[in-house]
Design a protein around this motif. Structure first.
Motif, mmCIF file in Angstrom:
data_model
loop_
_atom_site.group_PDB
_atom_site.id
_atom_site.type_symbol
_atom_site.label_atom_id
_atom_site.label_comp_id
_atom_site.label_asym_id
_atom_site.label_seq_id
_atom_site.Cartn_x
_atom_site.Cartn_y
_atom_site.Cartn_z
ATOM 1 N N LEU A 1 11.143 -12.947 -41.271
ATOM 2 C CA LEU A 1 10.930 -13.992 -40.269
ATOM 3 C C LEU A 1 11.694 -13.741 -38.975
ATOM 4 C CD1 LEU A 1 11.105 -17.269 -42.369
ATOM 5 C CD2 LEU A 1 9.123 -16.380 -41.178
ATOM 6 N N LYS A 2 12.762 -13.000 -39.057
ATOM 7 C CA LYS A 2 13.594 -12.790 -37.873
ATOM 8 C C LYS A 2 12.779 -12.126 -36.768
ATOM 9 C CE LYS A 2 17.771 -12.817 -40.422
ATOM 10 N NZ LYS A 2 19.090 -12.488 -40.585
ATOM 11 N N GLY A 3 12.824 -12.726 -35.600
ATOM 12 C CA GLY A 3 12.122 -12.186 -34.447
ATOM 13 C C GLY A 3 10.681 -12.632 -34.327
ATOM 14 N N MET A 4 10.193 -13.437 -35.250
ATOM 15 C CA MET A 4 8.812 -13.928 -35.187
ATOM 16 C C MET A 4 8.775 -15.325 -34.582
ATOM 17 S SD MET A 4 7.167 -13.039 -38.842
ATOM 18 C CE MET A 4 5.926 -11.793 -38.808
ATOM 19 N N ASP A 5 7.665 -15.627 -33.918
ATOM 20 C CA ASP A 5 7.436 -16.983 -33.410
ATOM 21 C C ASP A 5 6.606 -17.791 -34.393
ATOM 22 O OD1 ASP A 5 8.779 -16.543 -31.000
ATOM 23 O OD2 ASP A 5 6.983 -15.699 -30.087
ATOM 24 N N SER A 6 5.640 -17.113 -35.028
ATOM 25 C CA SER A 6 4.777 -17.788 -35.980
ATOM 26 C C SER A 6 4.377 -16.823 -37.085
ATOM 27 C CB SER A 6 3.529 -18.334 -35.286
ATOM 28 O OG SER A 6 2.745 -17.277 -34.776
ATOM 29 N N MET A 7 3.962 -17.420 -38.197
ATOM 30 C CA MET A 7 3.565 -16.632 -39.357
ATOM 31 C C MET A 7 2.508 -17.407 -40.120
ATOM 32 S SD MET A 7 5.987 -15.347 -42.426
ATOM 33 C CE MET A 7 5.482 -14.060 -43.524
ATOM 34 N N CYS A 8 1.491 -16.696 -40.586
ATOM 35 C CA CYS A 8 0.441 -17.287 -41.399
ATOM 36 C C CYS A 8 0.365 -16.514 -42.711
ATOM 37 C CB CYS A 8 -0.892 -17.210 -40.666
ATOM 38 S SG CYS A 8 -2.256 -17.861 -41.647
ATOM 39 N N SER B 1 4.110 -24.930 -60.824
ATOM 40 C CA SER B 1 5.101 -25.619 -59.994
ATOM 41 C C SER B 1 6.111 -24.660 -59.371
ATOM 42 C CB SER B 1 5.811 -26.700 -60.802
ATOM 43 O OG SER B 1 6.467 -26.142 -61.918
ATOM 44 N N ALA B 2 6.336 -23.508 -59.972
ATOM 45 C CA ALA B 2 7.237 -22.516 -59.368
ATOM 46 C C ALA B 2 6.645 -22.003 -58.059
ATOM 47 C CB ALA B 2 7.490 -21.366 -60.329
ATOM 48 N N GLY B 3 5.318 -21.882 -58.000
ATOM 49 C CA GLY B 3 4.659 -21.467 -56.766
ATOM 50 C C GLY B 3 4.850 -22.483 -55.662
ATOM 51 N N LEU B 4 4.720 -23.752 -56.010
ATOM 52 C CA LEU B 4 4.954 -24.812 -55.031
ATOM 53 C C LEU B 4 6.404 -24.789 -54.566
ATOM 54 C CD1 LEU B 4 3.964 -27.254 -53.428
ATOM 55 C CD2 LEU B 4 4.508 -28.663 -55.434
ATOM 56 N N ALA B 5 7.324 -24.622 -55.484
ATOM 57 C CA ALA B 5 8.746 -24.571 -55.124
ATOM 58 C C ALA B 5 9.025 -23.399 -54.180
ATOM 59 C CB ALA B 5 9.599 -24.454 -56.386
ATOM 60 N N LEU B 6 8.398 -22.265 -54.421
ATOM 61 C CA LEU B 6 8.581 -21.110 -53.541
ATOM 62 C C LEU B 6 8.037 -21.406 -52.145
ATOM 63 C CD1 LEU B 6 9.411 -18.167 -53.047
ATOM 64 C CD2 LEU B 6 7.139 -17.506 -53.866
ATOM 65 N N MET B 7 6.872 -22.014 -52.077
ATOM 66 C CA MET B 7 6.313 -22.357 -50.770
ATOM 67 C C MET B 7 7.214 -23.329 -50.019
ATOM 68 S SD MET B 7 2.275 -22.609 -51.705
ATOM 69 C CE MET B 7 1.759 -23.050 -50.056
ATOM 70 N N ILE B 8 7.775 -24.283 -50.715
ATOM 71 C CA ILE B 8 8.687 -25.246 -50.084
ATOM 72 C C ILE B 8 9.939 -24.522 -49.582
ATOM 73 C CG2 ILE B 8 10.171 -27.237 -50.525
ATOM 74 C CD1 ILE B 8 7.887 -28.191 -52.458
ATOM 75 N N GLU B 9 10.432 -23.568 -50.341
ATOM 76 C CA GLU B 9 11.588 -22.777 -49.909
ATOM 77 C C GLU B 9 11.241 -21.971 -48.662
ATOM 78 O OE1 GLU B 9 15.436 -20.978 -49.821
ATOM 79 O OE2 GLU B 9 14.635 -22.888 -50.501
ATOM 80 N N TRP B 10 10.044 -21.394 -48.622
ATOM 81 C CA TRP B 10 9.623 -20.647 -47.442
ATOM 82 C C TRP B 10 9.504 -21.555 -46.222
ATOM 83 C CZ3 TRP B 10 5.294 -17.218 -49.978
ATOM 84 C CH2 TRP B 10 5.897 -16.130 -50.614
ATOM 85 N N VAL B 11 9.043 -22.780 -46.427
ATOM 86 C CA VAL B 11 8.986 -23.752 -45.336
ATOM 87 C C VAL B 11 10.395 -24.027 -44.826
ATOM 88 C CG1 VAL B 11 8.518 -26.182 -44.781
ATOM 89 C CG2 VAL B 11 6.806 -24.825 -46.015
ATOM 90 N N ARG B 12 11.322 -24.224 -45.739
ATOM 91 C CA ARG B 12 12.718 -24.479 -45.352
ATOM 92 C C ARG B 12 13.277 -23.315 -44.546
ATOM 93 N NH1 ARG B 12 17.784 -23.371 -46.590
ATOM 94 N NH2 ARG B 12 17.234 -21.846 -48.177
ATOM 95 N N LEU B 13 13.041 -22.087 -45.022
ATOM 96 C CA LEU B 13 13.540 -20.901 -44.323
ATOM 97 C C LEU B 13 12.888 -20.739 -42.957
ATOM 98 C CD1 LEU B 13 13.668 -18.398 -47.329
ATOM 99 C CD2 LEU B 13 15.617 -19.436 -46.137
ATOM 100 N N SER B 14 11.605 -21.063 -42.862
ATOM 101 C CA SER B 14 10.928 -20.946 -41.569
ATOM 102 C C SER B 14 11.493 -21.955 -40.567
ATOM 103 C CB SER B 14 9.413 -21.113 -41.720
ATOM 104 O OG SER B 14 9.058 -22.441 -41.995
ATOM 105 N N ARG B 15 11.794 -23.145 -41.039
ATOM 106 C CA ARG B 15 12.389 -24.150 -40.154
ATOM 107 C C ARG B 15 13.760 -23.695 -39.664
ATOM 108 N NH1 ARG B 15 10.914 -29.781 -43.310
ATOM 109 N NH2 ARG B 15 8.776 -29.906 -42.567
ATOM 110 N N MET B 16 14.546 -23.118 -40.567
ATOM 111 C CA MET B 16 15.873 -22.627 -40.184
ATOM 112 C C MET B 16 15.770 -21.515 -39.150
ATOM 113 S SD MET B 16 17.925 -22.658 -43.839
ATOM 114 C CE MET B 16 18.898 -21.293 -43.314
#
Length: 102
Positions: A36-43, A54-69
């Motif tokens: 994510l470093k140096g990116m403006d957006s990611m799809c 549910s582990a897949g959902l948890a991973l996606m939520i973690e990725w959302v958290r990291l993208s916000r950070m």
């Protein structure tokens, strides 16, 4: 078990292949978002995801958290119906990341 792979198709556009399950996700998987470093957006296109839980959902939520950070605009495309159902049960389908369904 189907291995999980995040494959770059174009700058900022990735395809997730494999299974988003307890069996395929480990503690190292969220670290794949170091890119994510140096990116403006990611799809991330989930059309090649074979199975999810549910582990897949948890991973996606973690990725959302990291993208916000990292202040990266993240969105998911072609989210499998099973994952959307889990998100709905958890109340996460109402956020902007989970709105692009198949």
């Amino acid at each position: 078990m189907s291995k999980l792979a995040l494959i770059e198709q174009a700058s900022g556009y990735y395809t997730l292949e494999g299974s988003l399950t307890f069996a395929s996700i480990n503690k190292q998987t969220p670290k794949s978002f170091r890119l994510l470093k140096g990116m403006d957006s990611m799809c991330i296109d989930l059309s090649h995801v074979k199975a999810t839980d549910s582990a897949g959902l948890a991973l996606m939520i973690e990725w959302v958290r990291l993208s916000r950070m990292s202040r990266v605009q993240l969105r998911f495309e072609n989210i499998p119906d099973q994952l959307l159902a889990l998100a709905k049960l958890s109340g996460f389908n109402e956020i902007e990341y989970f709105t692009s369904a198949k």
